[in-house]
Design a protein around this motif. Sequence first.
Motif, mmCIF file in Angstrom:
data_model
loop_
_atom_site.group_PDB
_atom_site.id
_atom_site.type_symbol
_atom_site.label_atom_id
_atom_site.label_comp_id
_atom_site.label_asym_id
_atom_site.label_seq_id
_atom_site.Cartn_x
_atom_site.Cartn_y
_atom_site.Cartn_z
ATOM 1 N N PHE A 1 -48.807 -52.037 23.879
ATOM 2 C CA PHE A 1 -48.398 -52.237 25.619
ATOM 3 C C PHE A 1 -46.569 -51.870 24.749
ATOM 4 O O PHE A 1 -46.658 -52.257 23.945
ATOM 5 N N ASN A 2 -45.849 -50.679 25.611
ATOM 6 C CA ASN A 2 -44.653 -50.392 25.409
ATOM 7 C C ASN A 2 -44.088 -51.862 26.198
ATOM 8 O O ASN A 2 -43.132 -52.007 26.138
ATOM 9 N N GLY A 3 -44.002 -51.453 27.193
ATOM 10 C CA GLY A 3 -44.046 -52.861 28.395
ATOM 11 C C GLY A 3 -45.248 -53.698 29.067
ATOM 12 O O GLY A 3 -46.089 -53.183 29.141
ATOM 13 N N LEU A 4 -44.339 -54.908 29.850
ATOM 14 C CA LEU A 4 -45.727 -56.214 30.457
ATOM 15 C C LEU A 4 -44.483 -56.363 31.732
ATOM 16 O O LEU A 4 -43.802 -56.588 31.096
ATOM 17 N N PRO A 5 -45.515 -56.221 32.614
ATOM 18 C CA PRO A 5 -45.152 -57.340 33.837
ATOM 19 C C PRO A 5 -45.259 -58.613 33.752
ATOM 20 O O PRO A 5 -45.300 -59.148 33.401
ATOM 21 N N VAL A 6 -43.929 -59.247 34.622
ATOM 22 C CA VAL A 6 -43.472 -60.560 34.261
ATOM 23 C C VAL A 6 -43.536 -61.059 35.689
ATOM 24 O O VAL A 6 -42.921 -60.251 36.726
ATOM 25 N N VAL A 7 -44.284 -61.929 36.463
ATOM 26 C CA VAL A 7 -44.774 -62.159 37.784
ATOM 27 C C VAL A 7 -44.480 -63.070 37.359
ATOM 28 O O VAL A 7 -44.411 -63.894 36.868
ATOM 29 N N ASP A 8 -43.506 -64.020 38.812
ATOM 30 C CA ASP A 8 -43.884 -65.430 39.254
ATOM 31 C C ASP A 8 -45.469 -66.343 39.456
ATOM 32 O O ASP A 8 -46.436 -65.458 39.200
ATOM 33 N N PRO A 9 -45.675 -67.084 39.844
ATOM 34 C CA PRO A 9 -46.867 -67.987 39.836
ATOM 35 C C PRO A 9 -47.546 -67.451 40.819
ATOM 36 O O PRO A 9 -49.109 -67.380 40.901
ATOM 37 N N GLU A 10 -46.711 -66.685 42.839
ATOM 38 C CA GLU A 10 -47.775 -65.801 42.978
ATOM 39 C C GLU A 10 -47.893 -64.409 42.363
ATOM 40 O O GLU A 10 -49.097 -63.729 43.508
ATOM 41 N N GLY A 11 -47.724 -64.125 41.752
ATOM 42 C CA GLY A 11 -48.020 -62.410 40.849
ATOM 43 C C GLY A 11 -47.145 -61.566 41.707
ATOM 44 O O GLY A 11 -47.612 -60.719 41.417
ATOM 45 N N ALA A 12 -45.637 -61.989 41.681
ATOM 46 C CA ALA A 12 -45.081 -60.935 42.352
ATOM 47 C C ALA A 12 -43.756 -61.061 41.233
ATOM 48 O O ALA A 12 -43.495 -61.915 40.660
ATOM 49 N N LEU A 13 -44.143 -59.794 40.869
ATOM 50 C CA LEU A 13 -43.001 -58.786 40.431
ATOM 51 C C LEU A 13 -41.400 -59.366 40.340
ATOM 52 O O LEU A 13 -40.706 -59.345 41.041
ATOM 53 N N VAL A 14 -41.051 -59.646 39.261
ATOM 54 C CA VAL A 14 -39.626 -60.720 38.799
ATOM 55 C C VAL A 14 -39.144 -60.179 37.948
ATOM 56 O O VAL A 14 -37.584 -59.945 37.247
ATOM 57 N N GLY A 15 -39.667 -58.826 37.117
ATOM 58 C CA GLY A 15 -39.345 -58.431 36.071
ATOM 59 C C GLY A 15 -40.426 -57.412 34.992
ATOM 60 O O GLY A 15 -41.373 -57.714 35.618
ATOM 61 N N PHE A 16 -39.652 -56.830 34.168
ATOM 62 C CA PHE A 16 -40.637 -56.180 33.556
ATOM 63 C C PHE A 16 -40.101 -56.145 31.682
ATOM 64 O O PHE A 16 -38.503 -55.940 31.660
ATOM 65 N N VAL A 17 -40.917 -56.240 30.651
ATOM 66 C CA VAL A 17 -40.377 -56.375 29.448
ATOM 67 C C VAL A 17 -40.850 -55.436 28.787
ATOM 68 O O VAL A 17 -41.918 -55.457 28.711
ATOM 69 N N THR A 18 -40.319 -54.939 27.448
ATOM 70 C CA THR A 18 -40.385 -53.789 26.509
ATOM 71 C C THR A 18 -40.312 -54.100 25.036
ATOM 72 O O THR A 18 -39.845 -55.501 25.016
ATOM 73 N N LYS A 19 -40.642 -53.628 24.547
ATOM 74 C CA LYS A 19 -40.583 -53.888 22.945
ATOM 75 C C LYS A 19 -39.384 -53.736 23.078
ATOM 76 O O LYS A 19 -38.786 -54.150 22.283
ATOM 77 N N LEU A 20 -38.798 -53.086 23.272
ATOM 78 C CA LEU A 20 -37.080 -52.377 22.970
ATOM 79 C C LEU A 20 -36.424 -53.656 23.465
ATOM 80 O O LEU A 20 -35.630 -54.414 22.903
ATOM 81 N N ASP A 21 -36.611 -54.121 25.038
ATOM 82 C CA ASP A 21 -36.497 -55.486 25.418
ATOM 83 C C ASP A 21 -36.298 -56.598 24.322
ATOM 84 O O ASP A 21 -35.403 -57.330 23.959
ATOM 85 N N LEU A 22 -37.164 -56.787 23.716
ATOM 86 C CA LEU A 22 -37.973 -57.982 22.522
ATOM 87 C C LEU A 22 -36.611 -57.857 20.979
ATOM 88 O O LEU A 22 -36.305 -58.022 21.240
ATOM 89 N N LEU A 23 -37.137 -55.915 20.810
ATOM 90 C CA LEU A 23 -34.668 -56.497 19.471
ATOM 91 C C LEU A 23 -34.329 -55.938 19.925
ATOM 92 O O LEU A 23 -33.876 -56.459 19.135
ATOM 93 N N ARG A 24 -33.714 -55.938 21.308
ATOM 94 C CA ARG A 24 -32.670 -56.222 21.735
ATOM 95 C C ARG A 24 -32.431 -57.516 21.263
ATOM 96 O O ARG A 24 -30.983 -58.195 21.006
ATOM 97 N N ALA A 25 -33.013 -58.482 21.285
ATOM 98 C CA ALA A 25 -33.062 -59.919 21.397
ATOM 99 C C ALA A 25 -32.604 -59.929 19.485
ATOM 100 O O ALA A 25 -31.667 -61.573 19.200
#
Length: 154
Positions: free
Chosen positions: A38-62
């Motif tokens: 995958f290039n990106g993954l949804p980041v969800v809260d415990p109820e399953g609502a979207l709180v963000g999206f993380v990508t390979k580029l985000d990971l590299l940015r770290a």
Amino acid sequence: MYDFLDYHVEDVMSAPAVTLEPSASLAEAEAFFEKHDFNGLPVVDPEGALVGFVTKLDLLRAFRFSDEHVFPPYEEIMKRPVSSVMTRDPVTTTPRAPLTRVLERMLQTRNKSLPVLDGETVVGVVAREDLLHGLRRAVDGERPWRHGGEPTPT
């Protein structure tokens, strides 16, 4: 080719078999990227609502170099939560959005993939590869699944 005008996100998107919680580590995200390509993954809260999206580029940015580190400490960085690097207000789409509009949005934003929301619920991810697959299907004369086309066996 004109059949592409009838395609919607729901005809080509991937179901969100994988989502992450904000507290998941960057190492966990990287493992999912590696395993599923995958290039990106949804980041969800415990109820399953979207709180963000993380990508390979985000990971590299770290791993950007800083005044503190000539080379960023890999193990330390990989323990950070995805919430520290994710996009908090990602561009999203809906299952019924026409692929022509999503294609234009991806070109404008240069995003490789978008979370697909039905209301507040993440129901999938649509990626550049999915759009290309839809284009190929349309050129081959295949109708969207909703109009009698058959899903491609996986």
